[in-house]
Design a protein around this motif. Sequence first.
Motif, short mmCIF file in Angstrom:
data_model
loop_
_atom_site.label_atom_id
_atom_site.label_comp_id
_atom_site.label_asym_id
_atom_site.label_seq_id
_atom_site.Cartn_x
_atom_site.Cartn_y
_atom_site.Cartn_z
N LEU A 121 13.62 2.31 -6.24
CA LEU A 121 13.07 1.13 -5.59
C LEU A 121 11.73 0.95 -5.53
O LEU A 121 10.86 2.07 -5.85
N VAL A 122 10.98 -0.16 -5.55
CA VAL A 122 9.61 -0.41 -5.87
C VAL A 122 8.99 -0.94 -4.50
O VAL A 122 9.82 -1.82 -3.96
N ALA A 123 7.69 -0.67 -4.08
CA ALA A 123 6.98 -1.35 -3.15
C ALA A 123 5.56 -1.53 -3.58
O ALA A 123 5.34 -1.33 -4.64
N ALA A 124 4.86 -2.35 -2.73
CA ALA A 124 3.63 -2.87 -3.13
C ALA A 124 2.69 -2.73 -1.95
O ALA A 124 2.39 -3.75 -1.37
N PRO A 125 2.32 -1.57 -1.36
CA PRO A 125 1.53 -1.50 -0.13
C PRO A 125 0.01 -1.92 -0.75
O PRO A 125 -0.29 -1.86 -1.87
N PRO A 126 -0.89 -2.33 0.41
CA PRO A 126 -2.02 -2.85 -0.14
C PRO A 126 -3.09 -2.05 -0.54
O PRO A 126 -3.96 -1.98 -1.38
N THR A 127 -2.97 -0.65 0.15
CA THR A 127 -4.03 0.23 0.25
C THR A 127 -3.65 1.76 0.23
O THR A 127 -2.64 1.97 0.81
N ILE A 128 -4.14 2.75 -0.55
CA ILE A 128 -3.66 3.99 -0.64
C ILE A 128 -4.70 4.98 -0.43
O ILE A 128 -6.00 4.65 -0.92
N THR A 129 -4.54 5.87 0.29
CA THR A 129 -5.74 7.17 0.45
C THR A 129 -5.05 8.48 -0.08
O THR A 129 -4.05 8.83 0.48
#
Length: 870
Positions: free
Chosen positions: A389-397
């Motif tokens: 499964l793939v997703a596209a969250p805007p920001t990562i820390t």
Amino acid sequence: MTLHAQGPVAAIFRTPLPLKLIVAALAGAGMLSGASVWAQDAIAADTTSVVTVSGVRKAAQSAQAIKRNADEVIDSIVAEEAGKFPDKNVAEMLGRITGVQIRRENGEAREVVIRGLPGLVTLLNGREMFTAGKEGRSLYLADIPAAMLQRVDVYKTQGAEMVEGGTAGVIDVRTARPFDAKGFASSLTARVENRDKSKTNDPNLSGMISNRWKTGYGEIGALAGVSYQDGNYHDEITWNSPPKDRAADLGAGISAPDELGHVLYQGQRKRVAGNFALQWRPDSALEFFAEGISTEIHHDAERQFYVGALGQNKHSSYTLIPGTKQVQTITSPDSNPFALGSTQAPHDYSLGSQGAIGARWNVSPTWRVTTELARTLSKVRQEFPIVDLVAAPPTITGNTYVNGGAQFSYPGYDMTNPANYRVATFFDNHSHAESRATDWRADAAWTPEEDGFLKDVSTGVRVARRNAAYVHELDGFRPAPGNIPLGSVPGLACNSMPMAGDYGMASWVTPCAGFMHDNIGELRKLFGDGSKSAEDKLSQFNNQETTYAIYTKAKYGFTAGSIPVEGTVGVRVVQTKGVLSGYSQANGVVLPVSSSPSSTDVLPNATLKAMVLPEVQARLTAGKSMQRANFDQFNPGVSYNVPSTTVQAVGTGGNPDLKPIEGKNFDAAAEWYFAPTGSLTATVFRHDFKNYILTSSTKETYNGIVYDVNRPRNMSKGTLQGAELSYQQFYDKLPGWLGGFGLQANVTYMKGDLTDTGGVLKPFVGMSRLSYNIVGLYERDGWSGRVAYNWRDKYVDTFNYRGLGFDLIVDPIKTMDASLSYKISEAVSVTVDVENLLDRKYHDYHGVASNPRDIRRYDRVVGLSLRYKM
């Protein structure tokens, strides 16, 4: 006749001729287990007829006697009582033996190496035993439950009478027989295990019943045993990808991994095993036997992967690991980093069986003859679906270095919402392997009537035929045919399993393993026409291997001044013939290929043992060993691509012309046996190797085109040398309850170099330079206990990891296990044991410690056992 306590060499020289003949007859009886234990025949007879194995002290005493009286360099573990070991299977107990190192994961001990080397022969009662697979040379030792064992012998040197095939050594697993006991014997053990990370309580049950009867047709014995193990496990991993130069995004000289991630393993393994043994002794000179063992395993696992790209760009903010230019923390806003949740759902099934019949005949007081016929079968199947499964969250820390692992989160984004994912990829992977063998041998031994320099001469032949076959799927990769929202596939979405550690993001959405198993047909329709992926002919091989071996071995003895000396000289000649079939590909056309390799090896061996003082002996051994290539390495198939102006001409394949690896082995030891359960031994060793097998790329010409072909080749030589020190003692002279304490300790130091394909010296893969074990023991007034601590130094897991120019290195590993037993009565005892007391962590890194790869955590297991015996 208690030779163990009196010194074997001195006792032989003081013994009158009639008693020597009795010893020879007893040795002949021991040969029933196969000629690999001929060197231990007198020991086996003495152990079972003189020493009653019961209790920690007796087990230690028997193991010490085996080591002391052996011709070869050997270490043993003997059951405290019939069928009773403090471990569940063979692989787990081997980690306490001097010079042996194991690796634990997926709920049990797995890899076993002797003195840093994996090339070993696995035997069951002296007969070759194996588990089918691509390699398929050895037995998967975790599949043999400890409840069925009498003892395990680890030979670090090999006599001429032993089955060939290992340069590291031989592991001989010895199961119980009815004539081992004086009469009726039975045991039943019920056990439950609590695992802290998988949060399960798992049942284990084993039992054994044995008896012997005197009848008008002679003495008859029968034994039957059964074992059931239901084991769940939970392993968790957090990882970093290899660091890369990020000058374009973050600044000159700055490096950082591309991704961080997790791997959560959860599995259930069910093992059912059974064994039997029959013995019939019509008279004192003749004996027949039949025995067999079978193990069936169902293993369902769920492996949840998460991959999170760090999204580095010119707007990312970051900090560095102090003293380096390696990124430690980073935040990448509005970068829409790649995020993947994936589940692997393998189902493994395996079945392994071996049966044997044989006979022993004392033809005369000076001649003994044995023969046996064995049949071994092994079958392994695997279904291995994977859904991404793939997703596209805007920001990562992300934090790339937290206690050797990684930590990351997605501010303001819900990674547990299925609506944020789509179905991307399906892998329809599968494989199966089968292997079968028929093994016949006959051996004869002669003892001179007169006592002189020559003590015994033995000779024998062995003929074995082995068939091995393997194949896996052809291109199981199935990309999604368009955009598939996760919500459009009801039942596929699950939350990831809980984690024991704090890795930032605590949960995400991942495919359900149960859905994947139960609806594999629906997945195939979703990603294609619904058909199962075909088999890859280029992976397929069917190898038939026939070996013919003959050996001769002589035992000698004399007195040098006042020092008794004994030893052996022998040679084994083995011819190996193969018929290998597979497939090759050229210009897109798949064609069958075959090959018929053969080799003849001459393997000499010599030992010498001198009783320097009444309780001190010196030992020298020298010999040659050989190790055949794995079956997949012999695969004659080669795949050539179609080159063009932009595509390099490359090929991959096996090598049917591989020669066996040759090893020349030298050991020297000094051994002080100051008490029946007290010893201090030191051994130095050196192994020189020739024709070591490495996989490399070399230019080859096919149809007028020069290809870079990657295949295994005999290209290297190597040297391994080191020293072992071992100590054992029970402190019986201490006052009162303190007299119940004992200690076992051993340490091994090794240094080895292997010349790689570029002529560069490198240490052996998987070899720790230093390792040690410390085992505290206690036995008194019905109580017995054990605390075992094991430490092994760092080692190289993979050279030139993924072709990136650095090695993957594993940090030192330390483990501690403990057990405490109380004997409620002569028939009933209860045991509490703990595995992984220290909550061990496995940590490896990319070349240098500041570039971590992953950190792994495993279950702590608390077991409660109730045992009844008669």
